[in-house]
Design a protein around this motif. Structure first.
Motif, PDB file in Angstrom:
ATOM      1  N   UNK A 172       0.832  -1.196   0.000  1.00  0.00           N
ATOM      2  CA  UNK A 172       0.000   0.000   0.000  1.00  0.00           C
ATOM      3  C   UNK A 172       0.871   1.252   0.000  1.00  0.00           C
ATOM      4  N   UNK A 173       0.376   2.275  -0.647  1.00  0.00           N
ATOM      5  CA  UNK A 173       0.987   3.603  -0.577  1.00  0.00           C
ATOM      6  C   UNK A 173      -0.128   4.572  -0.221  1.00  0.00           C
ATOM      7  N   UNK A 174       0.072   5.309   0.867  1.00  0.00           N
ATOM      8  CA  UNK A 174      -0.937   6.256   1.343  1.00  0.00           C
ATOM      9  C   UNK A 174      -0.255   7.564   1.682  1.00  0.00           C
ATOM     10  N   UNK A 175      -0.981   8.655   1.484  1.00  0.00           N
ATOM     11  CA  UNK A 175      -0.401   9.934   1.849  1.00  0.00           C
ATOM     12  C   UNK A 175      -1.250  11.106   1.413  1.00  0.00           C
ATOM     13  N   UNK A 176      -0.600  12.273   1.351  1.00  0.00           N
ATOM     14  CA  UNK A 176      -1.280  13.526   1.043  1.00  0.00           C
ATOM     15  C   UNK A 176      -1.070  13.904  -0.415  1.00  0.00           C
ATOM     16  N   UNK A 177      -2.071  14.592  -0.943  1.00  0.00           N
ATOM     17  CA  UNK A 177      -2.045  15.058  -2.325  1.00  0.00           C
ATOM     18  C   UNK A 177      -2.032  16.587  -2.305  1.00  0.00           C
ATOM     19  N   UNK A 178      -1.140  17.178  -3.105  1.00  0.00           N
ATOM     20  CA  UNK A 178      -0.994  18.629  -3.162  1.00  0.00           C
ATOM     21  C   UNK A 178      -1.164  19.124  -4.586  1.00  0.00           C
ATOM     22  N   UNK A 179      -1.636  20.352  -4.720  1.00  0.00           N
ATOM     23  CA  UNK A 179      -1.705  21.016  -6.012  1.00  0.00           C
ATOM     24  C   UNK A 179      -0.911  22.299  -5.926  1.00  0.00           C
ATOM     25  N   UNK A 180      -0.085  22.529  -6.949  1.00  0.00           N
ATOM     26  CA  UNK A 180       0.713  23.744  -7.007  1.00  0.00           C
ATOM     27  C   UNK A 180       0.835  24.138  -8.484  1.00  0.00           C
ATOM     28  N   UNK A 181       0.086  25.136  -8.874  1.00  0.00           N
ATOM     29  CA  UNK A 181       0.059  25.545 -10.275  1.00  0.00           C
ATOM     30  C   UNK A 181      -0.439  24.411 -11.145  1.00  0.00           C
ATOM     31  N   UNK A 182       0.355  24.038 -12.140  1.00  0.00           N
ATOM     32  CA  UNK A 182      -0.004  22.967 -13.068  1.00  0.00           C
ATOM     33  C   UNK A 182       0.474  21.595 -12.613  1.00  0.00           C
ATOM     34  N   UNK A 183       0.971  21.498 -11.383  1.00  0.00           N
ATOM     35  CA  UNK A 183       1.515  20.243 -10.877  1.00  0.00           C
ATOM     36  C   UNK A 183       0.589  19.642  -9.821  1.00  0.00           C
ATOM     37  N   UNK A 184       0.523  18.312  -9.809  1.00  0.00           N
ATOM     38  CA  UNK A 184      -0.123  17.563  -8.728  1.00  0.00           C
ATOM     39  C   UNK A 184       0.973  16.689  -8.126  1.00  0.00           C
ATOM     40  N   UNK A 185       1.138  16.790  -6.800  1.00  0.00           N
ATOM     41  CA  UNK A 185       2.193  16.060  -6.096  1.00  0.00           C
ATOM     42  C   UNK A 185       1.548  15.176  -5.044  1.00  0.00           C
ATOM     43  N   UNK A 186       1.928  13.899  -5.044  1.00  0.00           N
ATOM     44  CA  UNK A 186       1.451  12.958  -4.024  1.00  0.00           C
ATOM     45  C   UNK A 186       2.663  12.446  -3.269  1.00  0.00           C
ATOM     46  N   UNK A 187       2.641  12.603  -1.963  1.00  0.00           N
ATOM     47  CA  UNK A 187       3.730  12.145  -1.103  1.00  0.00           C
ATOM     48  C   UNK A 187       3.165  11.044  -0.214  1.00  0.00           C
ATOM     49  N   UNK A 188       3.691   9.834  -0.363  1.00  0.00           N
ATOM     50  CA  UNK A 188       3.125   8.722   0.382  1.00  0.00           C
ATOM     51  C   UNK A 188       4.165   7.769   0.935  1.00  0.00           C
ATOM     52  N   UNK A 189       3.786   7.122   2.017  1.00  0.00           N
ATOM     53  CA  UNK A 189       4.634   6.076   2.585  1.00  0.00           C
ATOM     54  C   UNK A 189       4.166   4.733   2.041  1.00  0.00           C
ATOM     55  N   UNK A 190       5.109   3.855   1.802  1.00  0.00           N
ATOM     56  CA  UNK A 190       4.813   2.536   1.255  1.00  0.00           C
ATOM     57  C   UNK A 190       4.972   1.508   2.365  1.00  0.00           C
ATOM     58  N   UNK A 191       3.951   0.668   2.503  1.00  0.00           N
ATOM     59  CA  UNK A 191       4.015  -0.428   3.471  1.00  0.00           C
ATOM     60  C   UNK A 191       3.769  -1.738   2.742  1.00  0.00           C
ATOM     61  N   UNK A 192       4.401  -2.779   3.254  1.00  0.00           N
ATOM     62  CA  UNK A 192       4.184  -4.122   2.720  1.00  0.00           C
ATOM     63  C   UNK A 192       3.787  -5.006   3.883  1.00  0.00           C
ATOM     64  N   UNK A 193       2.576  -5.526   3.817  1.00  0.00           N
ATOM     65  CA  UNK A 193       2.011  -6.333   4.905  1.00  0.00           C
ATOM     66  C   UNK A 193       2.077  -5.584   6.229  1.00  0.00           C
TER      67      UNK A 193
END
Length: 182
Positions: free
Chosen positions: A109-130
């Motif tokens: 799984x990858x979960x996190x926050x989504x950001x918008x800045x001008x014409x960019x969409x940025x997703x920053x997430x932590x990855x977990x396995x089991x």
């Protein structure tokens, strides 16, 4: 839909919290606005019988950006076949148990926050396995462009502005294949 790049962000502390917090602060300093949360999960199924030279895999993915869709990637050994279906596909999986078997407790799984800045969409997430922390992924999408060759230098400069030197000056291998296509 624009050009999207996935970047692994190095986590020297191996905790996830400290490094993702740094990234959140850096992107907010660029005047980004948080536009929600995201989640992507993947479960892998293996064939019950050995076909040819090895077991084949089927990856089942769900994305919070497209909640009514289930994605499947079938690995045939020589190529990958991608399928998108509605959520009813998940109900079909138990009927395929004679062919494909889920490896218990193996969910990425990858979960996190989504950001918008001008014409960019940025997703920053932590990855977990089991349930165990594995690392940090950053997804950057540049919306106005669909030709990687035309926007790679701009995307690289933007990513370096908040991720620093971990962003390579060379084009990632998966984008190199698409460079020049219009």
């Amino acid at each position: 839909m624009g050009v999207t790049v996935l970047q692994i962000f190095p986590d020297t502390s191996r905790s996830g919290c400290l490094e993702t917090e740094k990234l959140h602060k850096r992107i907010m300093h660029l005047d980004a606005t948080q536009s929600g949360m995201f989640s992507v999960d993947c479960e892998t199924y293996y064939t019950n019988v050995q076909i040819g030279s090895g077991q084949r895999k089927m990856h089942i993915l769900h994305n919070s950006e497209t909640p009514a869709t289930t994605y499947a990637v079938l690995d045939t050994g020589t190529k990958q076949i991608t399928l998108s279906a509605d959520l009813l596909f998940d109900l079909l999986l138990p009927r395929l148990d004679h062919m494909y078997q889920n490896k218990k407790n193996l969910k990425i799984e990858s979960k996190g926050a989504k950001y918008e800045i001008g014409d960019f969409v940025v997703k920053i997430g932590t990855v977990t396995m089991s349930g165990h922390y594995k690392g940090i992924l950053v997804e950057v999408e540049y919306l106005p462009c669909s030709v990687p060759n035309l926007c790679w230098s701009l995307m690289r400069e933007f990513m370096q502005s908040f991720m620093g030197s971990c962003v390579s000056a060379t084009v990632p291998p998966f984008l190199q294949k698409k460079l020049g296509r219009e």
